[in-house]
Design a protein around this motif. Sequence first.
Motif, PDB file in Angstrom:
ATOM      1  N   THR A  74      51.850  -7.693  -8.320  1.00 50.04           N
ATOM      2  CA  THR A  74      50.745  -7.697  -9.085  1.00 50.04           C
ATOM      3  C   THR A  74      49.523  -8.242  -8.660  1.00 50.04           C
ATOM      4  O   THR A  74      48.523  -7.757  -8.441  1.00 50.04           O
ATOM      5  N   THR A  75      49.672  -9.605  -7.888  1.00 51.07           N
ATOM      6  CA  THR A  75      48.712 -10.309  -7.285  1.00 51.07           C
ATOM      7  C   THR A  75      48.060  -9.366  -6.143  1.00 51.07           C
ATOM      8  O   THR A  75      46.550  -9.585  -5.903  1.00 51.07           O
ATOM      9  N   VAL A  76      48.783  -8.701  -5.399  1.00 53.88           N
ATOM     10  CA  VAL A  76      47.862  -7.849  -4.441  1.00 53.88           C
ATOM     11  C   VAL A  76      47.331  -6.784  -4.965  1.00 53.88           C
ATOM     12  O   VAL A  76      46.323  -6.138  -4.218  1.00 53.88           O
ATOM     13  N   LYS A  77      47.459  -6.380  -6.167  1.00 55.05           N
ATOM     14  CA  LYS A  77      46.797  -5.111  -6.901  1.00 55.05           C
ATOM     15  C   LYS A  77      45.392  -5.388  -7.407  1.00 55.05           C
ATOM     16  O   LYS A  77      44.684  -4.562  -7.750  1.00 55.05           O
ATOM     17  N   VAL A  78      45.239  -6.694  -7.621  1.00 57.27           N
ATOM     18  CA  VAL A  78      43.966  -7.290  -8.651  1.00 57.27           C
ATOM     19  C   VAL A  78      43.292  -8.237  -7.918  1.00 57.27           C
ATOM     20  O   VAL A  78      43.805  -9.027  -7.164  1.00 57.27           O
ATOM     21  N   SER A  79      41.968  -8.478  -8.185  1.00 59.36           N
ATOM     22  CA  SER A  79      41.252  -9.698  -7.760  1.00 59.36           C
ATOM     23  C   SER A  79      41.466 -10.753  -9.081  1.00 59.36           C
ATOM     24  O   SER A  79      41.245 -10.579 -10.137  1.00 59.36           O
ATOM     25  N   LEU A  80      42.022 -11.878  -9.073  1.00 62.98           N
ATOM     26  CA  LEU A  80      42.094 -12.782  -9.896  1.00 62.98           C
ATOM     27  C   LEU A  80      40.841 -13.859 -10.138  1.00 62.98           C
ATOM     28  O   LEU A  80      40.525 -14.385  -8.926  1.00 62.98           O
ATOM     29  N   LEU A  81      40.514 -14.016 -11.187  1.00 62.64           N
ATOM     30  CA  LEU A  81      39.384 -14.900 -11.271  1.00 62.64           C
ATOM     31  C   LEU A  81      39.756 -15.820 -12.603  1.00 62.64           C
ATOM     32  O   LEU A  81      40.209 -15.527 -13.543  1.00 62.64           O
ATOM     33  N   ASN A  82      39.676 -17.359 -12.284  1.00 60.51           N
ATOM     34  CA  ASN A  82      39.984 -18.200 -13.145  1.00 60.51           C
ATOM     35  C   ASN A  82      38.885 -18.946 -13.852  1.00 60.51           C
ATOM     36  O   ASN A  82      37.979 -19.619 -13.090  1.00 60.51           O
ATOM     37  N   PHE A  83      38.355 -18.584 -15.031  1.00 62.90           N
ATOM     38  CA  PHE A  83      37.110 -18.843 -15.754  1.00 62.90           C
ATOM     39  C   PHE A  83      37.494 -20.112 -16.535  1.00 62.90           C
ATOM     40  O   PHE A  83      36.690 -20.546 -17.280  1.00 62.90           O
ATOM     41  N   PHE A  84      38.871 -20.655 -16.424  1.00 64.35           N
ATOM     42  CA  PHE A  84      39.205 -21.796 -17.341  1.00 64.35           C
ATOM     43  C   PHE A  84      38.985 -22.818 -16.395  1.00 64.35           C
ATOM     44  O   PHE A  84      39.710 -23.258 -15.650  1.00 64.35           O
TER      45      PHE A  84
END
Length: 107
Positions: A74-84
């Motif tokens: 899943t991680t390679v398919k999306v861009s993760l942004l942590n706003f927390f």
Amino acid sequence: VQALEGAIRLGSSCLFENVGEELDPVLEPVLLKQTFLSGSSLMIKLGENAIPYDERFKFFITTKLPNPHYTPETTVKVSLLNFFITPGGLEDQLLGKLVGKERKDLE
């Protein structure tokens, strides 16, 4: 899925809120942007249907999980942004940046 299909057709944005750590497999072609030409039309397969794909389409996914752990697939398919951000977390990030600039050997 109907809202997603409409957004893909119209080239608008779509927001999926409060998802867990596993994503529905029907989203796979959308996440990988697996489009194809059918005649002169750009299409994407969503479930069993091939639908017209407008390149202006944007897809956003949010979660309320404080520290989600997604699979590498899943991680390679999306861009993760942590706003927390907590004050302690922000302090750790800033300290890491400062140490990185001042003393690269300690990073």
